[in-house]
Design a protein around this motif. Structure first.
Motif, PDB file in Angstrom:
ATOM      1  N   SER A  36       0.755  -1.212  -0.056  1.00  0.00           N
ATOM      2  CA  SER A  36       0.030  -0.058  -0.149  1.00  0.00           C
ATOM      3  C   SER A  36       0.863   1.293  -0.042  1.00  0.00           C
ATOM      4  O   SER A  36       1.886   1.304   0.684  1.00  0.00           O
ATOM      5  CB  SER A  36      -0.845  -0.063   1.289  1.00  0.00           C
ATOM      6  OG  SER A  36      -1.861  -1.336   1.228  1.00  0.00           O
ATOM      7  N   VAL A  37       0.587   2.162  -0.850  1.00  0.00           N
ATOM      8  CA  VAL A  37       1.322   3.310  -0.748  1.00  0.00           C
ATOM      9  C   VAL A  37       0.429   4.440  -0.224  1.00  0.00           C
ATOM     10  O   VAL A  37      -0.627   4.846  -0.491  1.00  0.00           O
ATOM     11  CB  VAL A  37       1.483   3.833  -2.235  1.00  0.00           C
ATOM     12  CG1 VAL A  37       2.090   5.364  -2.466  1.00  0.00           C
ATOM     13  CG2 VAL A  37       2.157   2.827  -3.086  1.00  0.00           C
ATOM     14  N   ILE A  38       1.236   5.117   0.766  1.00  0.00           N
ATOM     15  CA  ILE A  38       0.790   6.298   1.668  1.00  0.00           C
ATOM     16  C   ILE A  38       1.462   7.505   1.107  1.00  0.00           C
ATOM     17  O   ILE A  38       2.714   7.804   1.439  1.00  0.00           O
ATOM     18  CB  ILE A  38       0.862   6.097   3.105  1.00  0.00           C
ATOM     19  CG1 ILE A  38       0.453   4.713   3.608  1.00  0.00           C
ATOM     20  CG2 ILE A  38       0.187   7.242   3.896  1.00  0.00           C
ATOM     21  CD1 ILE A  38      -1.071   4.469   3.478  1.00  0.00           C
ATOM     22  N   VAL A  94      -3.759   5.664  -0.434  1.00  0.00           N
ATOM     23  CA  VAL A  94      -4.179   6.774   0.650  1.00  0.00           C
ATOM     24  C   VAL A  94      -3.360   8.164   0.253  1.00  0.00           C
ATOM     25  O   VAL A  94      -2.241   7.969   0.292  1.00  0.00           O
ATOM     26  CB  VAL A  94      -3.949   6.094   2.227  1.00  0.00           C
ATOM     27  CG1 VAL A  94      -4.516   7.288   3.042  1.00  0.00           C
ATOM     28  CG2 VAL A  94      -4.604   4.773   2.234  1.00  0.00           C
ATOM     29  N   VAL A  95      -4.131   9.009   0.328  1.00  0.00           N
ATOM     30  CA  VAL A  95      -3.341  10.528   0.409  1.00  0.00           C
ATOM     31  C   VAL A  95      -3.401  11.109   1.700  1.00  0.00           C
ATOM     32  O   VAL A  95      -4.876  11.177   2.176  1.00  0.00           O
ATOM     33  CB  VAL A  95      -4.078  11.326  -0.767  1.00  0.00           C
ATOM     34  CG1 VAL A  95      -3.016  12.480  -0.560  1.00  0.00           C
ATOM     35  CG2 VAL A  95      -3.862  10.756  -2.066  1.00  0.00           C
ATOM     36  N   GLU A 114       4.300   1.656   1.825  1.00  0.00           N
ATOM     37  CA  GLU A 114       5.350   2.697   1.228  1.00  0.00           C
ATOM     38  C   GLU A 114       4.779   3.974   1.606  1.00  0.00           C
ATOM     39  O   GLU A 114       3.628   4.537   1.064  1.00  0.00           O
ATOM     40  CB  GLU A 114       5.547   2.507  -0.309  1.00  0.00           C
ATOM     41  CG  GLU A 114       6.527   3.773  -0.796  1.00  0.00           C
ATOM     42  CD  GLU A 114       6.720   3.763  -2.239  1.00  0.00           C
ATOM     43  OE1 GLU A 114       7.375   4.874  -2.805  1.00  0.00           O
ATOM     44  OE2 GLU A 114       6.097   2.959  -2.749  1.00  0.00           O
ATOM     45  N   VAL A 115       5.560   4.834   2.440  1.00  0.00           N
ATOM     46  CA  VAL A 115       5.254   6.355   2.909  1.00  0.00           C
ATOM     47  C   VAL A 115       6.088   7.166   2.010  1.00  0.00           C
ATOM     48  O   VAL A 115       7.317   7.242   2.175  1.00  0.00           O
ATOM     49  CB  VAL A 115       5.456   6.279   4.404  1.00  0.00           C
ATOM     50  CG1 VAL A 115       5.141   7.719   4.720  1.00  0.00           C
ATOM     51  CG2 VAL A 115       4.630   5.526   5.058  1.00  0.00           C
ATOM     52  N   ARG A 116       5.387   7.877   1.299  1.00  0.00           N
ATOM     53  CA  ARG A 116       6.026   9.102   0.297  1.00  0.00           C
ATOM     54  C   ARG A 116       5.650  10.299   0.823  1.00  0.00           C
ATOM     55  O   ARG A 116       4.635  10.583   1.054  1.00  0.00           O
ATOM     56  CB  ARG A 116       5.415   8.765  -1.108  1.00  0.00           C
ATOM     57  CG  ARG A 116       5.616   7.658  -1.843  1.00  0.00           C
ATOM     58  CD  ARG A 116       4.966   7.521  -3.300  1.00  0.00           C
ATOM     59  NE  ARG A 116       5.043   6.253  -4.039  1.00  0.00           N
ATOM     60  CZ  ARG A 116       4.454   6.075  -4.899  1.00  0.00           C
ATOM     61  NH1 ARG A 116       3.694   7.130  -5.451  1.00  0.00           N
ATOM     62  NH2 ARG A 116       4.666   5.068  -5.664  1.00  0.00           N
TER      63      ARG A 116
END
Length: 325
Positions: free
Chosen positions: A2-4, A71-72, A37-39
């Motif tokens: 999951s990309v945050i 998720v944004v 993954e936290v961007r």
């Protein structure tokens, strides 16, 4: 995985910038099956964190980092009354159209609200800014007491502890309550056991064994009084923290949120069953002023107290309830 995508604008509070990585990194470390993954994504114009102790920052992503995010997270920032930086509105609308979940932390709700995505939905923000949010965006049902408010794919939060609350809510929705609770415990661990800890444990056990019903009945009989959470805790003979946990477990609401709902329910009863003037209803239900009653009543029902009373009177006299309401 999951990309945050964490969207930061200039003047972002430092704790809000670091909390997502801390929460999701801890969850992944403690639960090897999880992958996030936290961007860190910069909105145009990002230069530094807010005061005090402002720090210049640079991030590896811009708005392009939102393109495939699950998720944004829209963080709070200075100048939240201003229009969003260039490109932010389009990027958030595109993320919503793709089915991404979007969460706003504290004054980040103003940025999300400016996109129109929250129109017709419930939302909250930092508590000292809730009235301002309601004034600027009247199409949003602003929850003045909510900590985390979820409406469809959108989460908004008062921003407690840098957005810890909303990050844990995302984690709970993704992987269940147990993972969220274990992550929270790992992040907030007492360094020692004190007398206060022991007393709090005893208070919790007593409160849970006795139940809240006596205090709920007492509260509903005293709505006209300016009740506080310490008042409720004193009646229940427990600590504020234990009372708050019990309220959430028993009612799904915080003590103040339950109190507000009880006051509004009593106001609705008085409007439909009596001829008591609105000014006296405001006093009898503890709102302090007719203006406060009207503001909260409209947020709950979408109409003013007098219009609500008139609509129900028309229903009682054979009118069309659907049209009246």
């Amino acid at each position: 995985m999951s990309v945050i995508a964490v969207l930061a604008s200039d003047g972002v509070p430092g704790p809000q910038l670091t909390t997502p990585g801390l929460v999701f990194g801890t969850a992944c470390r403690e639960h090897p099956g999880l992958a996030y993954e936290v961007r860190l994504c910069a909105a145009p114009g990002l230069r530094a964190t807010g005061a005090p102790g402002s720090l210049r920052i640079d991030t590896p992503f811009g708005l392009d980092g939102l393109a495939d995010a699950d998720v944004v997270l829209v963080l709070g920032h200075d100048g939240h009354r201003d229009d969003p930086p260039a490109g932010v509105t389009a990027a958030l609308r595109a993320a919503a159209a793709r089915g991404s979940r979007i969460a706003a932390v504290g004054t980040g709700t103003f940025t999300l609200a400016a996109t129109g995505l929250l129109d017709g939905r419930r939302a909250t923000t930092a508590w000292r800014h809730t009235e301002e949010l309601a004034d600027l965006h009247p199409r949003i049902e602003v929850d003045p007491l909510g900590t985390v408010v979820e409406d469809g794919p959108f989460l908004t939060t008062a921003g407690i502890f840098g957005g810890l609350d909303v990050c844990l809510s995302v984690l709970r929705r993704d992987h269940g309550r147990r993972v969220a609770v274990e992550t929270s415990r790992e992040l907030i661990t007492p360094l020692h056991t004190s007398a206060d800890d022991v007393r709090d444990t005893i208070d919790r056990e007593v409160t849970e064994s006795v139940g809240l019903e006596p205090t709920l009945r007492w509260m509903e009989a005293n709505l006209h009084r300016p009740l506080t959470v310490p008042d409720l805790a004193a009646h229940a003979r427990t600590s504020v923290s234990s009372l708050t946990r019990r309220f959430h477990a028993h009612t799904g609401l915080s003590p103040l949120r339950y109190l507000l709902r009880a006051r509004l329910n009593e106001a609705r009863r008085l409007l439909t069953e009596t001829d008591v003037p609105v000014e006296r209803i405001a006093a009898r239900t503890g709102f302090g002023s007719p203006a406060a009653l009207r503001r909260h009543f409209r947020a709950l029902t979408g109409t003013a107290p007098r219009d609500y009373r008139r609509a129900h009177r028309e229903c009682d006299h054979g009118g069309s309830c659907e049209e009246a309401l």
